[in-house]
Write a protein that holds these residues in place. Structure first.
Motif, PDB file in Angstrom:
ATOM      1  N   ARG A 549     -38.558 -31.003 -19.642  1.00 59.29           N
ATOM      2  CA  ARG A 549     -38.309 -31.201 -18.323  1.00 59.29           C
ATOM      3  C   ARG A 549     -38.890 -30.094 -17.349  1.00 59.29           C
ATOM      4  O   ARG A 549     -38.757 -28.909 -17.858  1.00 59.29           O
ATOM      5  CB  ARG A 549     -36.919 -31.407 -17.891  1.00 59.29           C
ATOM      6  N   HIS A 550     -39.246 -30.126 -16.427  1.00 59.49           N
ATOM      7  CA  HIS A 550     -39.881 -29.226 -15.320  1.00 59.49           C
ATOM      8  C   HIS A 550     -38.680 -28.303 -15.024  1.00 59.49           C
ATOM      9  O   HIS A 550     -37.478 -29.029 -14.790  1.00 59.49           O
ATOM     10  CB  HIS A 550     -40.472 -29.932 -14.147  1.00 59.49           C
ATOM     11  N   LEU A 578     -41.912 -28.444  -9.521  1.00 67.71           N
ATOM     12  CA  LEU A 578     -41.810 -29.874 -10.006  1.00 67.71           C
ATOM     13  C   LEU A 578     -42.992 -30.448 -10.071  1.00 67.71           C
ATOM     14  O   LEU A 578     -44.215 -29.817  -9.737  1.00 67.71           O
ATOM     15  CB  LEU A 578     -40.901 -30.343  -8.696  1.00 67.71           C
ATOM     16  N   PRO A 579     -42.896 -31.604 -10.854  1.00 62.41           N
ATOM     17  CA  PRO A 579     -44.258 -32.283 -10.916  1.00 62.41           C
ATOM     18  C   PRO A 579     -44.826 -32.775  -9.606  1.00 62.41           C
ATOM     19  O   PRO A 579     -44.092 -32.949  -8.753  1.00 62.41           O
ATOM     20  CB  PRO A 579     -43.831 -33.374 -11.919  1.00 62.41           C
ATOM     21  N   HIS A 582     -43.695 -35.871  -8.248  1.00 60.61           N
ATOM     22  CA  HIS A 582     -42.391 -36.140  -8.196  1.00 60.61           C
ATOM     23  C   HIS A 582     -42.064 -37.192  -7.314  1.00 60.61           C
ATOM     24  O   HIS A 582     -42.600 -36.667  -6.037  1.00 60.61           O
ATOM     25  CB  HIS A 582     -41.369 -35.028  -8.392  1.00 60.61           C
ATOM     26  N   SER A 583     -41.216 -38.052  -7.390  1.00 60.97           N
ATOM     27  CA  SER A 583     -40.402 -38.966  -6.822  1.00 60.97           C
ATOM     28  C   SER A 583     -41.341 -40.237  -6.627  1.00 60.97           C
ATOM     29  O   SER A 583     -41.066 -41.449  -6.551  1.00 60.97           O
ATOM     30  CB  SER A 583     -40.633 -38.670  -5.272  1.00 60.97           C
ATOM     31  N   ASP A 594     -37.730 -40.983 -11.214  1.00 67.60           N
ATOM     32  CA  ASP A 594     -37.275 -39.885 -10.529  1.00 67.60           C
ATOM     33  C   ASP A 594     -36.187 -39.841  -9.509  1.00 67.60           C
ATOM     34  O   ASP A 594     -36.089 -40.941  -8.945  1.00 67.60           O
ATOM     35  CB  ASP A 594     -38.743 -39.071  -9.810  1.00 67.60           C
ATOM     36  N   ASP A 596     -34.918 -38.960  -6.004  1.00 70.21           N
ATOM     37  CA  ASP A 596     -35.779 -38.530  -4.921  1.00 70.21           C
ATOM     38  C   ASP A 596     -35.339 -37.327  -3.958  1.00 70.21           C
ATOM     39  O   ASP A 596     -35.933 -36.617  -3.364  1.00 70.21           O
ATOM     40  CB  ASP A 596     -35.850 -39.936  -3.948  1.00 70.21           C
ATOM     41  N   LYS A 630     -39.335 -32.572  -3.834  1.00 72.51           N
ATOM     42  CA  LYS A 630     -40.947 -32.301  -3.901  1.00 72.51           C
ATOM     43  C   LYS A 630     -41.004 -30.845  -3.735  1.00 72.51           C
ATOM     44  O   LYS A 630     -40.202 -30.109  -3.041  1.00 72.51           O
ATOM     45  CB  LYS A 630     -41.527 -33.203  -3.186  1.00 72.51           C
ATOM     46  N   ASP A 663     -33.213 -35.659 -13.605  1.00 70.90           N
ATOM     47  CA  ASP A 663     -33.798 -36.902 -14.217  1.00 70.90           C
ATOM     48  C   ASP A 663     -34.490 -36.625 -15.587  1.00 70.90           C
ATOM     49  O   ASP A 663     -34.565 -35.481 -16.006  1.00 70.90           O
ATOM     50  CB  ASP A 663     -34.733 -37.703 -13.168  1.00 70.90           C
ATOM     51  N   ARG A 665     -37.507 -36.132 -15.752  1.00 70.16           N
ATOM     52  CA  ARG A 665     -38.676 -35.292 -15.911  1.00 70.16           C
ATOM     53  C   ARG A 665     -38.302 -33.962 -15.408  1.00 70.16           C
ATOM     54  O   ARG A 665     -39.013 -32.937 -15.489  1.00 70.16           O
ATOM     55  CB  ARG A 665     -39.819 -35.866 -14.861  1.00 70.16           C
ATOM     56  N   LEU A 666     -37.380 -33.685 -14.565  1.00 73.74           N
ATOM     57  CA  LEU A 666     -36.873 -32.412 -13.901  1.00 73.74           C
ATOM     58  C   LEU A 666     -35.422 -32.172 -14.322  1.00 73.74           C
ATOM     59  O   LEU A 666     -34.659 -33.062 -14.142  1.00 73.74           O
ATOM     60  CB  LEU A 666     -36.797 -32.716 -12.516  1.00 73.74           C
TER      61      LEU A 666
END
Length: 1019
Positions: A549-550, A578-579, A582-583, A594, A596, A630, A663, A665-666
C-alpha cells in the motif's frame, strides 16, 4: 574240427546225386562227376547237397564225418544257396565246377593244382559259361553283408523319424525283400498312422522287408527319456561253406548246410540312441515396447514364448500345439518395484491381457487399461499348464518370470503442478514478499522416483513482477514489458509446501504478482524423462498477487490557533504519497476500489488541552468535513462544518483529527489528537485571564553536519514587543552529564520578535561530533521575554521534546531548503546542506522546474539548470544556488545533484518536495496584526506558562498570519546562511506545514515506515 560221437552212416546214399555231367581226362582212366555227391551223414541230415572237392576219390555216401571246418567263400556260398535247387545238368555241373576250381584238395598223390587244371581243361564250355554267369552274379550279391547304423530325425523332441538302412552285399548292392524287424526300447512307439500322437495299438516293434534304400519310420514320444533301437535282417545268405571229412579214402565235401555259428543268419544293427520328450517346457521372454509411455497411451508389451533349451514345441498333425499366456499389469508405483520371484500380496492390478502362441513367436500385448496416471507399471506373464485345456498334456509345467523386471516395466511420466498463494495479501514496506508454493503431482499422478530410487528433482523459477499501479485481468502469458522485481528458485523433490526466501522486499508501493515456471528442457537431465510437460502459471493470479500500500504523507495545521467565540476553525490539509490516479480504481475481482475521501473530525470543546490518549469515542464532536483522497492541499471547514458557538459554551480546546479507513492501494491512517498543530483554543470571554503557553519541540535526530532546529508554539497571552530566544547546549556524548553552562553552550539564537501567538523557529544550526563518538545529544531551551527583557516563560534543560540526537553520517548526505515564497520579480534561491564524507572536487548543481497543474511529473518544465556551471566542493557545508528571478507566478521546485569527481552521481533530490518548493505570487503583502499586551506569567506543565489579565487582547485573531508571514519568509530567505551556520529563518510565525511536535511524536499521520521529513527541508 574233429567230430566226436560220429553220426551213423546213412544208408543207401548214392555216390552221385544227379543231374550232372561226367567228364574225362581228369584221372588216368574213367570219368569225373560234375554234380552233387552223396555226402556225410551230417551233411545229408542238414538237408543241403554235398559237393566234392577231392577228385579221384569216392564220395562219403552217408559215412560219418570225422571233422568239420568252414570255408570262407561268400561268392561260392551265395551261388550254392541261389542255384543248388536248379535241377539241370549244366547248372549242377557249373556249381561242381566252381567248387573244384576254388577248393580242390588233390588226391592219390596228384596235387590240387593238377587236378584243377585238368578239370578246367576238360569241362565243357557250356558248363564253364554258366559257372561264369553264376560267379559274376555272386560278385554283386554275395557277402559279407552289412548295414549302416541308420539315423534319427527329431531327437530331443516329441515326434520324429527313424531312418532304417538297407542291408548290402560286399559290393554294396542292397538285398531287398528279406525279413526285417526294427525295435524301439524306451518312451516311444512307432507312429504308424502318422498323426503325431501315440495311439492305441502302436508299438515299439516294426516288422517288414528289407528296403532297397533308406527307409523312414515315424515315431512319437510316450514320455521323456532316452530311446535305444536296432534293426535286424533275417535269412541272410551264408558267407561260408561247411567242409566235412569222413573216415577212409573218401572225398572231402562242401555243403551249405550245417551253418557255422560264426556265420549267423540274422544281422542285428543298433541305431544311434536319442532323447525324446512327450511334452515341452515353454519359456517366456518379454520386453516392453516402450519404457516411457505418455499418459493415455497403451501400455504395450512384447512377449516371446519359445521352448526351453533342448526342447521342441510339440506338434499334432503337423501343427504346433497352441499355448495360452496370461499377462497381468501391476501398478502404478511411485518408484521402481523391487524384483521378486512372486507377486507381492496386494499388488495393484492396472490391467490384464491374454495371448495365444501357435509356435515359437513374439506377439504384442496391450493391457485392458491405458496409462491413466503416472507411475511404474510392470508386467508379469504366466503360462498355466492347467489352463491349456486338452493341450495341457503337451506342456510340461507352468512358466512365469519375476515380478518387477526392469525390461518388463513401463514408466508413465508425472505432471508436477504448483499451487501458490502469497503469504501476505498486503505487504508492508521493507518486509519480504513471501510466496507459499505447494508442489504436488497432478490429480491421479504420483511423484516419481528415478530408476536408481532417488526422487525426481524439479527446479522451479519464480519471478516477482511489479510494481503495477493497479491489478489487471489474469492472463496466461506474461506481458513482455512487465517489470521484474526479483527472481528466485525452489527445488522440489516431493510433494509439499515451500516458502520463498527473502529475495525481494517491498521497497516501492504498488501491486506485485508471482509467476512460476518449470521448464522441462532445463530440468536436471536425469529428471527430464520422468516429467510430462513444462508448467507455467498465469500472470496476475489474484492469490499470487500482493499489494504494497502507498503510505500517505499528510500535513495538517489549523489556520487559527486562537479562535473567537462564533468563529470557525479552518484546517489546511496537504496530502502526498498517494497513487497519482487514486480515486480512479474501481476494484477488480477480490480487490476493492479506492476510497474517495479523507474524513476530518473536529472534537471540542474540551476542558483541557487534548493529548495523544484522548478517548475519541466519548469526546464531543464539533463537526465533520471531508477532502478528496488525492495528492494536493485542501482547506477544510470552509463550509461551516467547524463553526463554534457564539457564547461561552464554545470555550475550551479543539483538535482536528484526520482519518482514512484505508483501501487496497492506500494504508489507513489517523492523525493524533495530541497534535498541537491541529489544536485551537476558544477563550471564555473577552475579560478572562488567559495563560501564556510556550510549547517547544526540537528535531529528534539529525546526521552530523546537517541543519536542525527547535520550534516553539506560543499560545495564550502574548505581549507587544515580546521576543523569543533559543539556546542549544552540547552535544553531550555517552557518559557525559548534560549541564547548562557557558562551556557547554553551543549556540544562542537572535532575539526573535513574538508579539502574538504563533509558531516560531529557532533558525537552523549544525553540530559535529567529537572524534570517535557515534552520537551526541544537543539540549534546547526556549525563553519568552517581554519588551524589557523580563522573562515570562522559560523551558527546562532535559525536556524530552527538547533533545536533538546528532549521529554519525557514513555516506554523503544532502538536504535542502528553498525560499518558500517569493513575490513576482524578487529573486529566489535554494540552499543545500552537505554532510558526511565528501570526496575532494565533487560538484553540486541545482535545477528548478515549473510545476504542472496535474499529477504527472513528466510534464513539469525545466527553467533553471546549473549543470554547466557546477559548484565544486571539498567538504561538507552549506551551499547556496545562484539567485533566480522567476518570470511568472506559480509553483516551482528545486532539485539538487551531488556528483563525485569520477562522474558517479551520488545523490539526486526528489521532485515536488514541500521544503524544495517556492511559490511565486503577485499579491501584495498584508500589514502585520495589531499589537497585543502581555504580562509575565509562570511556567506551564508541558513547557512554561504565565497568567495575566489581557482583556480584549486575549482573543488574538490570527486568521491573517499565513499572508502576514510571506514578507517574513522573503526577508528570512536572504539570511539562510547567517551566523553560527544557521540556514533557516528565525521567527517565522504560524506557517509550519510539517514538523515534529511533542518529543519524538511524528506529525506524519500514523503510517509505518513513512520517511520523516529531512530537517533541512523544513520551511
Amino acid at each position: 574240427m574233429t567230430l566226436s560221437g560220429v553220426t551213423a552212416a546213412v544208408a543207401a546214399v548214392p555216390a552221385e546225386i544227379g543231374p550232372g555231367v561226367g567228364i574225362t581226362g581228369v584221372m588216368d582212366r574213367g570219368t569225373t562227376w560234375l554234380g552233387a555227391v552223396g555226402g556225410t551223414a551230417e551233411a545229408e541230415a542238414a538237408g543241403w547237397l554235398s559237393w566234392c572237392i577231392s577228385a579221384g576219390l569216392l564220395s562219403p555216401q552217408g559215412a560219418p564225418a570225422v571233422s568239420v571246418s568252414y570255408v570262407d567263400d561268400p561268392q561260392l556260398a551265395w551261388v550254392v544257396q541261389a542255384y543248388e535247387h536248379v535241377g539241370t545238368d549244366v547248372s549242377r555241373a557249373a556249381i561242381a565246377y566252381l567248387t573244384h576250381t576254388r577248393h580242390e584238395t588233390g588226391s592219390n598223390g596228384v596235387p590240387a593244382e593238377t587236378r584243377t587244371a585238368r578239370i578246367i581243361a576238360n569241362t565243357p564250355q557250356s558248363v564253364k559259361d554258366v559257372a561264369g554267369q553264376y560267379i559274376a552274379e555272386a560278385a554283386s550279391k554275395a557277402g559279407p553283408y552289412t548295414a549302416a547304423p541308420g539315423g534319427v530325425d527329431g531327437a530331443g523332441t516329441r515326434v520324429g523319424t527313424i531312418w532304417a538302412s538297407p542291408v548290402t552285399s560286399n559290393s554294396g548292392a542292397p538285398l531287398v525283400g528279406l525279413p526285417m524287424t526294427v525295435t524301439l526300447s524306451g518312451p516311444a512307439v512307432f507312429d504308424t498312422n502318422g498323426n503325431a500322437d501315440a495311439d492305441r495299438g502302436e508299438t515299439r516293434v516294426w516288422n517288414g522287408q528289407t528296403p532297397s534304400g533308406r527307409m523312414p519310420l515315424k515315431w512319437v514320444a510316450t514320455g521323456n527319456g532316452e530311446v535305444t533301437w536296432n534293426y535286424s535282417y533275417q535269412a541272410l545268405p551264408r558267407t561260408t561253406l561247411t567242409r566235412f571229412k569222413a573216415t577212409g579214402e573218401v572225398q572231402d565235401t562242401l555243403t551249405y548246410g550245417a551253418r557255422a555259428p560264426s556265420d549267423p543268419e540274422e544281422l542285428i544293427v543298433p541305431g544311434p540312441p536319442f532323447q525324446v520328450v512327450a511334452d515341452f517346457q515353454p519359456e517366456i521372454r518379454t520386453q516392453v515396447a516402450t519404457m516411457f509411455v505418455d499418459k493415455g497411451a497403451a501400455l504395450v508389451d512384447q512377449v516371446t514364448v519359445a521352448p526351453a533349451a533342448g526342447d521342441t514345441w510339440a506338434q499334432v498333425n503337423g501343427t504346433h500345439v497352441p499355448v495360452i499366456a496370461q499377462g497381468t499389469l501391476y501398478g502404478p508405483y511411485p518408484a521402481p518395484p523391487a524384483q521378486s520371484a512372486t507377486v507381492p500380496a496386494g499388488a495393484p492390478v492396472a490391467g490384464t491381457a491374454e495371448l495365444t502362441f501357435a509356435g515359437p513367436s513374439t506377439l504384442d500385448a496391450s493391457a485392458s487399461a491405458v496409462a491413466r496416471g503416472s507411475g511404474y507399471y510392470t508386467w508379469v506373464w504366466t503360462i498355466d499348464k492347467e489352463a491349456q485345456g486338452p493341450n495341457a498334456v503337451y506342456v510340461r509345467a507352468d512358466a512365469t518370470h519375476d515380478f518387477g523386471l526392469v525390461a518388463e516395466t513401463h514408466v508413465v511420466p508425472f505432471q508436477p503442478e504448483v499451487t501458490t498463494v502469497v503469504a501476505d495479501r498486503f505487504v508492508e514496506k521493507g518486509r519480504a514478499f513471501v510466496d507459499e508454493v505447494a508442489f504436488a503431482p497432478a490429480a491421479g499422478d504420483l511423484w516419481l522416483a528415478r530408476q536408481d530410487g532417488t526422487p525426481v528433482e524439479t527446479v522451479w523459477d519464480g519471478t516477482l513482477y511489479g510494481p503495477f499501479l493497479v491489478p489487471t485481468e489474469q492472463v496466461d502469458t506474461t506481458p513482455g514489458a512487465a517489470p521484474v522485481q526479483a527472481t528466485t528458485t525452489l527445488i522440489a523433490s516431493e510433494a509439499g509446501v515451500q516458502s520463498t526466501d527473502a529475495a525481494a522486499s517491498a521497497s516501492a508501493p504498488g501491486f506485485y504478482t508471482w509467476v512460476w515456471e518449470m521448464d522441462k528442457a532445463t530440468q536436471p537431465v536425469a529428471s527430464q524423462p520422468y516429467i510430462a510437460v513444462s508448467v507455467r502459471t498465469s500472470f496476475m493470479i489474484e492469490d499470487e498477487t500482493s499489494s504494497v500500500r502507498h503510505t500517505a504523507a499528510i500535513s495538517t495545521m489549523v489556520r487559527d490557533f486562537n479562535v473567537v467565540q462564533g468563529g470557525q476553525i479552518h484546517d489546511l490539509v496537504t496530502v502526498s504519497g498517494l497513487p497519482e490516479d487514486h480515486s480512479d480504481f474501481e476494484g477488480l475481482g477480490g480487490w476493492t476500489g479506492d476510497v474517495d475521501e479523507i474524513t476530518h473530525t473536529a472534537y471540542g470543546p474540551l476542558a483541557t488541552q487534548p493529548t495523544d490518549d484522548l478517548d475519541l469515542s466519548t469526546a464531543p464532536v464539533l463537526g465533520v468535513a471531508t477532502s478528496p483522497a488525492k495528492n494536493g492541499s485542501h482547506v477544510v471547514g470552509t463550509g461551516g462544518e467547524f463553526q463554534v458557538a457564539a457564547d461561552n459554551t464554545a470555550a475550551g480546546w479543539y483538535v482536528v483529527v484526520s482519518s482514512f479507513p484505508g483501501d487496497d492501494r492506500l494504508d489507513a491512517f489517523t492523525t493524533s489528537p495530541g497534535d498541537r498543530m491541529e489544536m485551537a483554543f476558544v477563550p471564555t470571554d473577552r475579560t478572562t485571564d488567559v495563560e501564556t503557553w510556550l510549547v517547544t519541540d526540537a528535531d529528534a535526530q539529525v546526521p552530523a553536519g546537517q541543519p536542525f532546529k527547535d520550534t516553539a508554539h506560543l499560545t495564550g497571552t502574548t505581549v507587544e514587543g515580546g521576543y523569543l530566544e533559543f539556546e542549544a547546549y552540547g552535544p553531550f556524548v555517552e557518559g557525559q552529564e548534560p549541564a547548562e553552562s557557558p562551556e557547554t553552550l553551543l549556540w544562542t539564537s537572535e532575539q526573535i520578535p513574538a508579539s502574538r501567538a504563533g509558531t516560531y523557529r529557532s533558525g537552523v544550526i549544525t553540530a559535529e561530533l567529537p572524534d570517535g563518538a557515534p552520537w551526541g545529544d544537543v539540549y534546547w531551551i526556549a525563553t519568552y521575554y517581554g519588551p524589557d527583557s523580563e522573562r515570562i516563560v522559560r523551558g527546562e534543560l532535559g525536556d524530552p521534546s527538547e533533545i536533538t540526537r546528532v549521529v554519525e553520517q557514513p555516506e554523503p548526505l544532502v538536504t535542502t531548503l528553498a525560499v518558500p515564497e517569493s513575490v513576482l520579480g524578487s529573486p529566489s534561491h535554494d540552499v543545500a546542506y552537505v554532510s558526511g564524507p565528501v570526496v575532494d572536487a565533487s560538484t553540486l548543481t541545482f535545477a528548478a522546474y515549473r510545476q504542472h497543474a496535474g499529477d504527472d511529473v513528466a510534464l513539469d518544465e525545466l527553467v533553471v539548470d546549473t549543470s554547466k556551471t557546477p559548484t565544486t566542493i571539498y567538504h561538507g557545508g552549506t551551499y547556496e544556488s545562484p539567485e533566480v528571478t522567476f518570470d511568472a507566478p506559480g509553483t516551482y521546485y528545486w532539485v539538487e545533484t551531488l556528483t563525485g569527481p569520477d562522474g558517479e552521481v551520488l545523490h539526486v533530490g526528489e521532485p515536488r518536495l514541500p521544503g524544495e518548493t517556492t511559490t511565486v505570487v503577485d499579491v501584495p503583502v498584508p500589514p502585520a496584526a495589531p499589537p497585543h499586551e502581555a504580562a509575565p506569567g509562570a511556567l506551564a506543565s508541558t513547557g512554561a506558562q504565565a497568567s495575566t489579565s489581557a482583556g480584549a487582547a486575549l482573543l488574538m485573531l490570527v486568521a491573517g498570519l499565513l499572508l502576514a508571514s510571506i514578507a517574513q519568509h522573503r526577508a528570512a530567505a536572504r539570511r539562510l546562511v547567517g551566523a553560527a551556520g544557521a540556514g533557516d529563518a528565525p521567527g517565522d510565525a504560524g506557517t509550519l506545514p510539517r514538523g515534529s511536535l511533542g518529543g519524538s511524536a511524528s506529525r506524519t499521520a500514523g503510517i509505518p515506515d513513512a520517511p520523516d521529513p529531512s530537517p533541512g527541508r523544513q520551511p
